[in-house]
Design an enzyme around this catalytic site. Structure first.
Site, PDB file in Angstrom:
ATOM      1  N   SER A   1      -9.432  -1.331   7.387  1.00 32.10           N
ATOM      2  CA  SER A   1      -8.900  -1.002   6.068  1.00 32.10           C
ATOM      3  C   SER A   1      -8.163  -2.134   5.371  1.00 32.10           C
ATOM      4  O   SER A   1      -7.890  -2.035   4.174  1.00 32.10           O
ATOM      5  CB  SER A   1      -7.975   0.208   6.168  1.00 32.10           C
ATOM      6  OG  SER A   1      -8.714   1.362   6.465  1.00 32.10           O
TER       7      SER A   1
ATOM      8  N   SER B   1      -9.392   1.146   3.503  1.00 33.83           N
ATOM      9  CA  SER B   1      -8.633   2.025   2.623  1.00 33.83           C
ATOM     10  C   SER B   1      -7.534   1.318   1.829  1.00 33.83           C
ATOM     11  O   SER B   1      -6.876   1.936   0.995  1.00 33.83           O
ATOM     12  CB  SER B   1      -7.999   3.161   3.457  1.00 33.83           C
ATOM     13  OG  SER B   1      -7.062   2.654   4.390  1.00 33.83           O
TER      14      SER B   1
ATOM     15  N   LYS C   1       0.852  -1.194   0.000  1.00 34.70           N
ATOM     16  CA  LYS C   1       0.000   0.000   0.000  1.00 34.70           C
ATOM     17  C   LYS C   1       0.883   1.238   0.000  1.00 34.70           C
ATOM     18  O   LYS C   1       1.934   1.274   0.660  1.00 34.70           O
ATOM     19  CB  LYS C   1      -0.896  -0.039   1.233  1.00 34.70           C
ATOM     20  CG  LYS C   1      -1.967   1.032   1.301  1.00 34.70           C
ATOM     21  CD  LYS C   1      -2.839   0.795   2.529  1.00 34.70           C
ATOM     22  CE  LYS C   1      -3.903   1.848   2.722  1.00 34.70           C
ATOM     23  NZ  LYS C   1      -4.730   1.569   3.930  1.00 34.70           N
TER      24      LYS C   1
END
Length: 463
Positions: free
Chosen positions: A180, A156, A81
């Site tokens: 997330s 997320s 990420k």
């Protein structure tokens, strides 16, 4: 070989590298080709550098030929990420409001992966400052769900979830402060682990934020945890070194006491396909000898509202520190969160912090009698790709079942437990007592083996 190279597990790749049956170069090329097939549709990557990935793969190939692998993931493709820093790559935090400058170093998890010899293929997308359980970003193109391009990946760790489903290699890292990792895992059919607080160092340190794997198999999640769950002085909250049996995943559930939490005690309910899939999974545990008992909602609405206020104040503080013209570039939803916090008094802010502590205390108290707790990951199915939540009237609905375990620091994993009538994945959350990360993975592995749900993955649209 029945599986394409991009779909092989990390465990299979390592075995075949050791035998000389596969090269990290051909595997990395296969992953890059797969990304090229999918990426125009899902847009899950950031800072993809094929030349750098192939250079890492060639170095790994040479080490394997010399029978001197650098580490326990040598040559295995991985994505991170984008908020997990990698040296030389800017970290936009999903927002057009961020000043882009190359990161001076690797964050702890990225450093551990380099040391282990993993091939970092790409970074993956996220919404502004990781604020949403959805994919919308003011910096990245809209990331879409490979299962249905009209649907959301969740957030997320939106790009990481899509990368698992699309087959961008076996190993992916996300971050989780309220769901997330687990929500994208649920929406994309992946295994997603939020470890115990402090198990994986985070820099900068943060209460409730964790780094965890998203993979196609439980064993691959365990392989990834074995590497990244090492203390790092940059995170003063990181746990001391522990020689945990990450790959010992056998478990008999007979006699285990399991709480089943499906009633949110709210003005809304869990979508029927989600509820039925979770109940069916609970019956499998029960038939194997576990003692499954209903667990009532334990968090009062005002406590959840306090947590919302706490995170909105974070948005206000971050945007207030920027020049107005730069803050204006942030996504509207992030600006709205800051506007909400602007109406809070100093007393409200302190109360919000104490309510987060109250959530942690009540979660530990409610779940302590149980060895594990089963629940939905998300109350709903993947919603529209361009939406920021499933229900405008109830913005806390999507992370309702996940956020409590961030506050309490307990490990929790998402694993696929079924499909909706439209064929969309449904996530089962398995939470454990704090520090029992291996136990949570063992429960997930039990389900992986006992599940009657077929394993399948989406294919890119025809050219």
């Amino acid at each position: 070989m029945t599986q394409p190279l991009y779909a092989l597990s990390a465990q299979d790749l390592l075995t075949q590298y050791a035998q000389g049956a596969l090269s990290p170069v051909e595997v990395t090329r296969a992953v890059l080709d797969r990304i090229a097939q999918w990426e125009p549709h899902v847009q899950a990557t950031y800072a993809l550098d094929a030349d750098a990935a192939l250079a890492q793969a060639r170095a790994s190939e040479a080490r394997w030929r010399a029978k001197a692998p650098q580490g326990r993931l040598d040559g295995v493709p991985v994505t991170l990420k984008e908020n997990i820093r990698t040296r030389g790559v800017p970290t936009p935090m999903g927002s057009a409001a961020t000043v882009l400058s190359p990161s001076p170093d690797d964050a702890p998890a990225a450093a551990r992966l380099r040391e282990a010899g993993a091939v970092i293929v790409s970074k993956t997308t996220m919404p502004d400052f990781g604020f949403l359980p959805a994919a919308a970003s003011s910096f990245h193109p809209l990331t879409r769900n490979p299962w249905d391009l009209s649907r959301n990946t969740g957030g997320s760790s939106s790009g990481a979830g899509a990368a698992v489903a699309a087959g961008y290699g076996p190993l992916h890292l996300g971050t989780d402060i309220g769901g997330s990792v687990r929500i994208p895992a649920a929406f994309c059919g992946a295994v997603g682990l939020k470890p115990s607080q402090g198990r994986v160092p985070v820099d900068p340190p943060a209460n409730a934020r964790c780094i965890g794997p998203l993979t196609r198999t439980v064993r691959d999640a365990a392989l990834l945890m074995r590497e990244i769950a090492q203390p790092d002085a940059r995170d003063y909250l990181s746990l001391p070194s522990a020689d945990l049996p990450w790959l010992n995943l056998d478990l008999s559930v007979k006699g285990l006491r399991i709480g089943l939490w499906t009633d949110p005690g709210a003005a809304w309910s869990v979508d029927e396909p989600v509820l039925q899939a979770v109940l069916a999974a609970a019956r499998v545990f029960e038939q194997a000898g576990a003692i499954v008992e209903p667990l009532a909602e334990w968090v009062a609405p005002e406590v959840r509202q306090g947590m919302t206020g706490f995170f909105c104040m974070r948005a206000r503080v971050e945007l207030a520190a920027m020049p107005p013209e730069r803050a204006a570039k942030a996504a509207r939803y992030y600006q709205q969160a800051a506007e909400y916090a602007a109406r809070m008094t100093p007393e409200d802010s302190f109360r919000a912090f104490t309510l987060c502590q109250a959530m942690a205390e009540s979660t530990v108290k409610a779940t302590q009698p149980y060895d594990f707790v089963l629940s939905p990951v998300s109350a709903g199915l993947p919603f529209a790709a361009d939406a920021i939540r499933s229900d405008k009237a109830h913005p806390g609905r999507d992370p309702h079942f996940t956020s409590v375990f961030n506050q309490s620091g307990q490990p929790a994993v998402s694993i696929n437990c079924g499909y909706s009538p439209e064929g969309l994945p449904i996530g089962l959350q398995i939470a454990g007592r704090r520090f029992d990360d291996v136990g949570v993975l063992r429960m997930a592995r039990f389900w992986e083996q006992a599940s009657p749900v077929p394993t399948r993955w989406p294919e890119p649209p025809a050219a």
